[in-house]
Design an enzyme around this catalytic site. Structure first.
Site, PDB file in Angstrom:
ATOM      1  N   ASN A  55      -4.201   3.846   6.148  1.00  0.00           N
ATOM      2  CA  ASN A  55      -4.562   2.432   6.137  1.00  0.00           C
ATOM      3  C   ASN A  55      -4.782   1.938   7.563  1.00  0.00           C
ATOM      4  OD1 ASN A  55      -1.711   2.830   6.298  1.00  0.00           O
ATOM      5  ND2 ASN A  55      -1.298   0.742   5.650  1.00  0.00           N
ATOM      6  N   GLU A 103      -6.664   5.258   0.859  1.00  0.00           N
ATOM      7  CA  GLU A 103      -7.574   5.908  -0.085  1.00  0.00           C
ATOM      8  C   GLU A 103      -9.030   5.678   0.324  1.00  0.00           C
ATOM      9  OE1 GLU A 103      -5.029   3.961  -0.710  1.00  0.00           O
ATOM     10  OE2 GLU A 103      -4.003   4.476  -2.580  1.00  0.00           O
TER      11      GLU A 103
HETATM   12  N1  THU Z   1      -2.041   0.304   1.027  1.00  0.00           N
HETATM   13  C1  THU Z   1      -2.748   1.475   1.008  1.00  0.00           C
HETATM   14  O1  THU Z   1      -3.286   1.912   2.048  1.00  0.00           O
HETATM   15  N2  THU Z   1      -2.854   2.151  -0.159  1.00  0.00           N
HETATM   16  C2  THU Z   1      -2.203   1.807  -1.301  1.00  0.00           C
HETATM   17  O2  THU Z   1      -2.331   2.516  -2.294  1.00  0.00           O
HETATM   18  C3  THU Z   1      -1.364   0.608  -1.353  1.00  0.00           C
HETATM   19  C4  THU Z   1      -1.441  -0.270  -0.154  1.00  0.00           C
HETATM   20  C5  THU Z   1      -1.894  -0.396   2.311  1.00  0.00           C
HETATM   21  C6  THU Z   1      -2.701  -1.651   2.478  1.00  0.00           C
HETATM   22  C7  THU Z   1      -1.914  -2.363   3.568  1.00  0.00           C
HETATM   23  O3  THU Z   1      -2.334  -1.884   4.829  1.00  0.00           O
HETATM   24  C8  THU Z   1      -0.480  -1.915   3.336  1.00  0.00           C
HETATM   25  O4  THU Z   1      -0.556  -0.774   2.499  1.00  0.00           O
HETATM   26  C9  THU Z   1       0.383  -2.970   2.680  1.00  0.00           C
HETATM   27  O5  THU Z   1      -0.206  -3.462   1.532  1.00  0.00           O
END
Ligand code: THU
Length: 131
Positions: free
Chosen positions: A41, A54
């Site tokens: 992320n 993802e």
């Molecule tokens: N996040 C992801 O990268 N993938 C997920 O499946 C759930 C949430 C990230 C988005 C954000 O940067 C952080 O987790 C908190 O929501």
């Protein structure tokens, strides 16, 4: 091998840019060729501009010239395995069949397995555009 996905998702998670949520996520997907693509992320001071792990893995796969995935692994430092968010479910379904296995994991070693179809039943996909 599933452990290859785990290893790559775990490693890329360390490189997540998540200074606002402090919630690092790593994702690894296997393309139909067998190659594994990883993503983390990437948050932004303008919060909605942040992207999920993802989405990063999918972007890496498409940039490499692949448009079909066969396996997904997502890992985060939570107590319970983190399921892909709604938007990421739709993004994954664009490139993967319903029976694609999805493993959700915690850095503590808990793993839960599901499939794309179970994560997003009744998905809207390209088939509807031709009807
Ligand atoms: N996040 C992801 O990268 N993938 C997920 O499946 C759930 C949430 C990230 C988005 C954000 O940067 C952080 O987790 C908190 O929501």
């Amino acid at each position: 091998m599933a452990s290859e996905l785990k290893q790559q998702a775990t490693a890329v998670r360390e490189r997540a840019y998540a200074p606002y949520s402090n919630f690092k996520v790593g994702a690894a997907i296997r393309g139909a060729s067998g190659t594994v693509y990883a993503g983390c992320n990437v948050e932004n001071a303008a919060y909605p501009q942040g992207t999920c792990a993802e989405a990063g893995a999918i972007a890496a796969m498409v940039a490499a010239g692949e448009a079909k995935l066969t396996e997904v692994y997502v890992i985060a430092g939570s107590a319970r395995p983190v399921p892909p968010c709604g938007g990421c479910r739709q993004k994954l379904v664009e490139f993967g069949a319903g029976d694609v296995p999805v493993t959700m994991a915690t850095t503590g070693g808990v793993e839960e397995k599901t499939t794309l179809a179970d994560l997003l039943p009744g998905a809207f996909d390209a088939a509807f555009l031709g009807e």
